[in-house]
Design an enzyme around this catalytic site. Structure first.
Site, PDB file in Angstrom:
ATOM      1  N   TYR A   1       3.669   5.305  -5.510  1.00 21.07           N
ATOM      2  CA  TYR A   1       2.917   4.045  -5.379  1.00 21.07           C
ATOM      3  C   TYR A   1       1.445   4.325  -5.078  1.00 21.07           C
ATOM      4  O   TYR A   1       0.556   3.842  -5.794  1.00 21.07           O
ATOM      5  CB  TYR A   1       3.524   3.178  -4.266  1.00 21.07           C
ATOM      6  CG  TYR A   1       2.586   2.073  -3.804  1.00 21.07           C
ATOM      7  CD1 TYR A   1       2.329   0.971  -4.619  1.00 21.07           C
ATOM      8  CD2 TYR A   1       1.938   2.154  -2.569  1.00 21.07           C
ATOM      9  CE1 TYR A   1       1.450  -0.026  -4.209  1.00 21.07           C
ATOM     10  CE2 TYR A   1       1.063   1.156  -2.152  1.00 21.07           C
ATOM     11  CZ  TYR A   1       0.824   0.074  -2.978  1.00 21.07           C
ATOM     12  OH  TYR A   1      -0.058  -0.914  -2.582  1.00 21.07           O
TER      13      TYR A   1
ATOM     14  N   THR B   1      -5.459  -0.501  -1.627  1.00 15.58           N
ATOM     15  CA  THR B   1      -4.733  -0.202  -0.389  1.00 15.58           C
ATOM     16  C   THR B   1      -5.323   0.994   0.353  1.00 15.58           C
ATOM     17  O   THR B   1      -5.831   1.926  -0.272  1.00 15.58           O
ATOM     18  CB  THR B   1      -3.253   0.087  -0.738  1.00 15.58           C
ATOM     19  OG1 THR B   1      -2.602   0.622   0.410  1.00 15.58           O
ATOM     20  CG2 THR B   1      -3.114   1.092  -1.868  1.00 15.58           C
ATOM     21  N   ASP B   2      -5.162   0.971   1.671  1.00 17.32           N
ATOM     22  CA  ASP B   2      -5.587   2.126   2.483  1.00 17.32           C
ATOM     23  C   ASP B   2      -4.681   3.339   2.250  1.00 17.32           C
ATOM     24  O   ASP B   2      -5.018   4.448   2.673  1.00 17.32           O
ATOM     25  CB  ASP B   2      -5.616   1.766   3.976  1.00 17.32           C
ATOM     26  CG  ASP B   2      -4.232   1.451   4.549  1.00 17.32           C
ATOM     27  OD1 ASP B   2      -3.301   1.156   3.776  1.00 17.32           O
ATOM     28  OD2 ASP B   2      -4.087   1.504   5.788  1.00 17.32           O
ATOM     29  N   GLU B   3      -3.531   3.134   1.567  1.00 19.37           N
ATOM     30  CA  GLU B   3      -2.614   4.263   1.358  1.00 19.37           C
ATOM     31  C   GLU B   3      -3.215   5.336   0.455  1.00 19.37           C
ATOM     32  O   GLU B   3      -2.728   6.452   0.415  1.00 19.37           O
ATOM     33  CB  GLU B   3      -1.282   3.782   0.766  1.00 19.37           C
ATOM     34  CG  GLU B   3      -0.512   2.931   1.732  1.00 19.37           C
ATOM     35  CD  GLU B   3       0.984   2.853   1.436  1.00 19.37           C
ATOM     36  OE1 GLU B   3       1.487   3.643   0.622  1.00 19.37           O
ATOM     37  OE2 GLU B   3       1.627   1.993   2.049  1.00 19.37           O
TER      38      GLU B   3
ATOM     39  N   LYS C   1      -1.938   3.656  -7.297  1.00 23.56           N
ATOM     40  CA  LYS C   1      -3.037   2.794  -6.852  1.00 23.56           C
ATOM     41  C   LYS C   1      -4.352   3.590  -6.866  1.00 23.56           C
ATOM     42  O   LYS C   1      -5.403   3.061  -7.247  1.00 23.56           O
ATOM     43  CB  LYS C   1      -2.770   2.235  -5.447  1.00 23.56           C
ATOM     44  CG  LYS C   1      -1.656   1.213  -5.368  1.00 23.56           C
ATOM     45  CD  LYS C   1      -1.922  -0.081  -6.148  1.00 23.56           C
ATOM     46  CE  LYS C   1      -2.986  -0.954  -5.532  1.00 23.56           C
ATOM     47  NZ  LYS C   1      -3.061  -2.282  -6.213  1.00 23.56           N
TER      48      LYS C   1
HETATM   49  P1  NAD Z   1       3.993  -8.310  -4.237  1.00 28.28           P
HETATM   50  O1  NAD Z   1       4.944  -7.242  -4.652  1.00 28.28           O
HETATM   51  O2  NAD Z   1       4.430  -9.312  -3.245  1.00 28.28           O
HETATM   52  O3  NAD Z   1       3.493  -9.115  -5.525  1.00 28.28           O
HETATM   53  C1  NAD Z   1       3.124  -8.470  -6.721  1.00 28.28           C
HETATM   54  C2  NAD Z   1       3.081  -9.535  -7.813  1.00 28.28           C
HETATM   55  O4  NAD Z   1       2.665  -8.912  -9.022  1.00 28.28           O
HETATM   56  C3  NAD Z   1       4.438 -10.200  -8.089  1.00 28.28           C
HETATM   57  O5  NAD Z   1       4.287 -11.588  -8.149  1.00 28.28           O
HETATM   58  C4  NAD Z   1       4.853  -9.631  -9.433  1.00 28.28           C
HETATM   59  O6  NAD Z   1       5.657 -10.521 -10.187  1.00 28.28           O
HETATM   60  C5  NAD Z   1       3.499  -9.373 -10.082  1.00 28.28           C
HETATM   61  N1  NAD Z   1       3.564  -8.321 -11.101  1.00 28.28           N
HETATM   62  C6  NAD Z   1       4.125  -7.094 -10.998  1.00 28.28           C
HETATM   63  N2  NAD Z   1       3.982  -6.429 -12.158  1.00 28.28           N
HETATM   64  C7  NAD Z   1       3.303  -7.232 -12.996  1.00 28.28           C
HETATM   65  C8  NAD Z   1       2.845  -7.090 -14.332  1.00 28.28           C
HETATM   66  N3  NAD Z   1       3.075  -5.977 -15.049  1.00 28.28           N
HETATM   67  N4  NAD Z   1       2.151  -8.121 -14.884  1.00 28.28           N
HETATM   68  C9  NAD Z   1       1.917  -9.257 -14.186  1.00 28.28           C
HETATM   69  N5  NAD Z   1       2.350  -9.450 -12.923  1.00 28.28           N
HETATM   70  C10 NAD Z   1       3.024  -8.446 -12.340  1.00 28.28           C
HETATM   71  O7  NAD Z   1       2.709  -7.527  -3.768  1.00 28.28           O
HETATM   72  P2  NAD Z   1       1.653  -7.915  -2.618  1.00 28.28           P
HETATM   73  O8  NAD Z   1       2.152  -7.414  -1.336  1.00 28.28           O
HETATM   74  O9  NAD Z   1       1.284  -9.325  -2.785  1.00 28.28           O
HETATM   75  O10 NAD Z   1       0.428  -6.993  -3.055  1.00 28.28           O
HETATM   76  C11 NAD Z   1      -0.610  -7.476  -3.889  1.00 28.28           C
HETATM   77  C12 NAD Z   1      -1.636  -6.384  -4.078  1.00 28.28           C
HETATM   78  O11 NAD Z   1      -2.158  -6.005  -2.806  1.00 28.28           O
HETATM   79  C13 NAD Z   1      -1.055  -5.100  -4.691  1.00 28.28           C
HETATM   80  O12 NAD Z   1      -2.007  -4.593  -5.600  1.00 28.28           O
HETATM   81  C14 NAD Z   1      -0.905  -4.144  -3.519  1.00 28.28           C
HETATM   82  O13 NAD Z   1      -1.080  -2.827  -3.941  1.00 28.28           O
HETATM   83  C15 NAD Z   1      -2.054  -4.599  -2.630  1.00 28.28           C
HETATM   84  N6  NAD Z   1      -1.865  -4.384  -1.184  1.00 28.28           N
HETATM   85  C16 NAD Z   1      -0.728  -4.846  -0.562  1.00 28.28           C
HETATM   86  C17 NAD Z   1      -0.606  -4.674   0.817  1.00 28.28           C
HETATM   87  C18 NAD Z   1       0.607  -5.159   1.564  1.00 28.28           C
HETATM   88  O14 NAD Z   1       0.758  -4.818   2.737  1.00 28.28           O
HETATM   89  N7  NAD Z   1       1.472  -5.960   0.966  1.00 28.28           N
HETATM   90  C19 NAD Z   1      -1.640  -4.057   1.549  1.00 28.28           C
HETATM   91  C20 NAD Z   1      -2.763  -3.590   0.860  1.00 28.28           C
HETATM   92  C21 NAD Z   1      -2.875  -3.781  -0.502  1.00 28.28           C
HETATM   93  O1  DAU Z   2      -0.972   0.263   3.889  1.00 28.30           O
HETATM   94  C1  DAU Z   2      -0.944  -0.724   2.902  1.00 28.30           C
HETATM   95  C2  DAU Z   2       0.403  -0.695   2.219  1.00 28.30           C
HETATM   96  O2  DAU Z   2       1.332  -1.233   3.132  1.00 28.30           O
HETATM   97  C3  DAU Z   2       0.441  -1.480   0.909  1.00 28.30           C
HETATM   98  O3  DAU Z   2      -0.413  -0.863  -0.012  1.00 28.30           O
HETATM   99  C4  DAU Z   2       1.853  -1.543   0.340  1.00 28.30           C
HETATM  100  O4  DAU Z   2       1.859  -2.394  -0.794  1.00 28.30           O
HETATM  101  C5  DAU Z   2       2.771  -2.098   1.391  1.00 28.30           C
HETATM  102  O5  DAU Z   2       4.110  -2.047   0.909  1.00 28.30           O
HETATM  103  C6  DAU Z   2       2.661  -1.297   2.691  1.00 28.30           C
HETATM  104  O6  DAU Z   2       3.217   0.031   2.537  1.00 28.30           O
HETATM  105  P1  DAU Z   2       4.105   0.692   3.709  1.00 28.30           P
HETATM  106  O7  DAU Z   2       4.948   1.744   3.127  1.00 28.30           O
HETATM  107  O8  DAU Z   2       3.268   1.060   4.876  1.00 28.30           O
HETATM  108  O9  DAU Z   2       4.950  -0.622   4.125  1.00 28.30           O
HETATM  109  P2  DAU Z   2       6.487  -0.823   4.431  1.00 28.30           P
HETATM  110  O10 DAU Z   2       6.612  -2.221   4.921  1.00 28.30           O
HETATM  111  O11 DAU Z   2       7.373  -0.388   3.320  1.00 28.30           O
HETATM  112  O12 DAU Z   2       6.726   0.164   5.652  1.00 28.30           O
HETATM  113  C7  DAU Z   2       5.956   0.071   6.827  1.00 28.30           C
HETATM  114  C8  DAU Z   2       6.396   1.209   7.736  1.00 28.30           C
HETATM  115  O13 DAU Z   2       7.745   0.959   8.163  1.00 28.30           O
HETATM  116  C9  DAU Z   2       6.432   2.558   7.055  1.00 28.30           C
HETATM  117  O14 DAU Z   2       6.062   3.554   7.999  1.00 28.30           O
HETATM  118  C10 DAU Z   2       7.902   2.755   6.665  1.00 28.30           C
HETATM  119  C11 DAU Z   2       8.626   2.012   7.773  1.00 28.30           C
HETATM  120  N1  DAU Z   2       9.915   1.397   7.395  1.00 28.30           N
HETATM  121  C12 DAU Z   2       9.938   0.588   6.289  1.00 28.30           C
HETATM  122  C13 DAU Z   2      11.104  -0.001   5.900  1.00 28.30           C
HETATM  123  C14 DAU Z   2      11.148  -0.866   4.658  1.00 28.30           C
HETATM  124  C15 DAU Z   2      11.031   1.586   8.168  1.00 28.30           C
HETATM  125  O15 DAU Z   2      10.989   2.295   9.203  1.00 28.30           O
HETATM  126  N2  DAU Z   2      12.197   0.979   7.792  1.00 28.30           N
HETATM  127  C16 DAU Z   2      12.299   0.215   6.670  1.00 28.30           C
HETATM  128  O16 DAU Z   2      13.414  -0.274   6.350  1.00 28.30           O
END
Ligand code: NAD
Ligand code: DAU
Length: 342
Positions: free
Chosen positions: A150, A125-127, A154
């Protein structure tokens, strides 16, 4: 090609599995997932009967189970998506993030190195770069400055993956993507949360002033980036994957309301997330130059089609919103002293 995909029942993992199998190129996939609250077999239903697909319920911290699966399946490539992926949950329960993201990744790496895959692709992630002041952008060599449990977990996993590459010659790639959106995303994340709330006339919680900036990447573009890195990425490298669609949260929420045809009075400002990063911004120049990948989904179009998906799938939302979700929702918003009932 034989692929192990961890976290395959989650949002990004399942999108990658669906996209890969629907191309029907003779790829075989072993989908691994422990099925936490975020893992949903419905996300894999469209490909559940595809030739070359198998699913195993397995925790990535289970070394013996992983060893048996790797021994039997012998993957060419591991795409590691399993994680505790939500920042707010990591603030409520930091140890869960460390357990899966750091320890789980370490166990998976250890098992993978015994089986010599051609590539171990760690989806990160970019975070990990932390908040970036405008007009700056983080390149892959920027210092890591994670601020939430988180993102710190990561960053820890990124370091472990790169260390396994260096120490054990495991061919690894770390990809760092921006905020993903699209269908099948669990409605704890901003876009699916505000879309599903708006469609039911529920309040849309905006943390603080809502001027935080995120760069939105459609999940299909992310999956194409993973394909590009498997095909043309340089082992031992880090690649940023950005969506080229930066937007403040409040602008985004207003767009969702416009698309849903709902009033702005649904917006409810609530106390800010602790340690909230103000702005994420990365340069994706490297992946573009080395692989030819670029995001292709226009954000307005992607948001419209995402809203449409949630409108057409109320049953999916209803089912994932039962059980643990309601307890989490209450805890998260109660933790910031907010009432979300109307
Ligand atoms: P998600 O929460 O939707 O899915 C995560 C999955 O991992 C789930 O199916 C869960 O059951 C499984 N899991 C959790 N713990 C586990 C364990 N101990 N063993 C096996 N499986 C397990 O997450 P996502 O949004 O699909 O993210 C996937 C990856 O991409 C993550 O590594 C996250 O950090 C990264 N990522 C997400 C975003 C985003 O915006 N969603 C952006 C950048 C990177
Ligand atoms: O940048 C990549 C990341 O993006 C991933 O690594 C994470 O897995 C993914 O969850 C996401 O993280 P964020 O914290 O940026 O996403 P989230 O959807 O939780 O929140 C997006 C923005 O919106 C953040 O600035 C917080 C804000 N927010 C979020 C929620 C859930 C609100 O204002 N209200 C809300 O209820």
């Amino acid at each position: 090609m034989r692929l192990v995909v961890t976290g395959a029942a989650g949002f990004i993992g399942s999108a990658f599995v669906r996209a890969t199998l629907s191309r029907g190129e003779g790829v075989e996939i072993l989908a691994l997932d422990s099925l936490t609250y975020a893992g949903n077999l419905e996300n894999l239903a469209p490909v559940a009967n595809s030739p070359g697909f198998e699913l195993e319920r397995l925790d990535i911290r289970d070394r013996e189970g992983l060893s048996r699966s790797f021994e039997r399946f012998r993957p060419d490539v591991v795409v590691h998506c399993a994680a505790e992926s939500h920042v707010d949950r990591s603030i409520l329960s930091p140890a869960d993030s460390v357990a899966t993201n750091v320890l789980g990744t370490a166990v998976l790496l250890d098992v993978a190195r015994d089986h010599h895959p051609r590539l171990f692709l760690h989806v990160s992630t970019d975070e990990v770069y932390g908040s970036i002041d405008a007009p700056g952008v983080a390149s892959e060599s920027a210092l890591l400055s994670p601020t939430s449990p988180y993102s710190a977990s990561k960053a820890g996993s990124d370091h472990l993956v790169l260390a396994y590459g260096r120490t054990f010659s495991l061919p690894v790639i770390v990809s760092r993507a921006t905020n993903n959106y699209g269908p099948y995303q669990f409605p704890e994340k901003l876009i699916p949360l505000v879309v599903s709330n708006a469609l039911c006339d529920l309040p849309l919680p905006v943390y603080g002033d809502g001027l935080q900036v995120r760069d939105w990447l459609h999940v299909d573009d992310h999956c194409r980036a993973i394909d590009a890195l498997i095909a043309r990425g340089q082992p031992g490298s880090i690649y940023n994957v950005g969506g080229d669609s930066p937007l403040s949260n409040i602008e985004l929420v207003r767009s969702v309301l416009r698309i849903c045809g709902k009033p702005e009075s649904l917006i409810q400002h609530v106390p800010d997330r602790p340690g909230h990063d103000r702005r994420y911004a990365i340069s994706s120049e490297r992946i573009r130059r080395e692989t030819g990948w670029a995001p292709s989904v226009d954000f307005d179009e992607g948001l419209r089609s995402t809203v449409e998906w949630y409108r057409r799938n109320p049953g999916w939302v209803e089912r994932v919103r039962s059980g643990d979700y309601l307890r989490y929702y209450e805890r998260n918003y109660a933790a910031r002293g907010a009432s979300l009932s109307r």
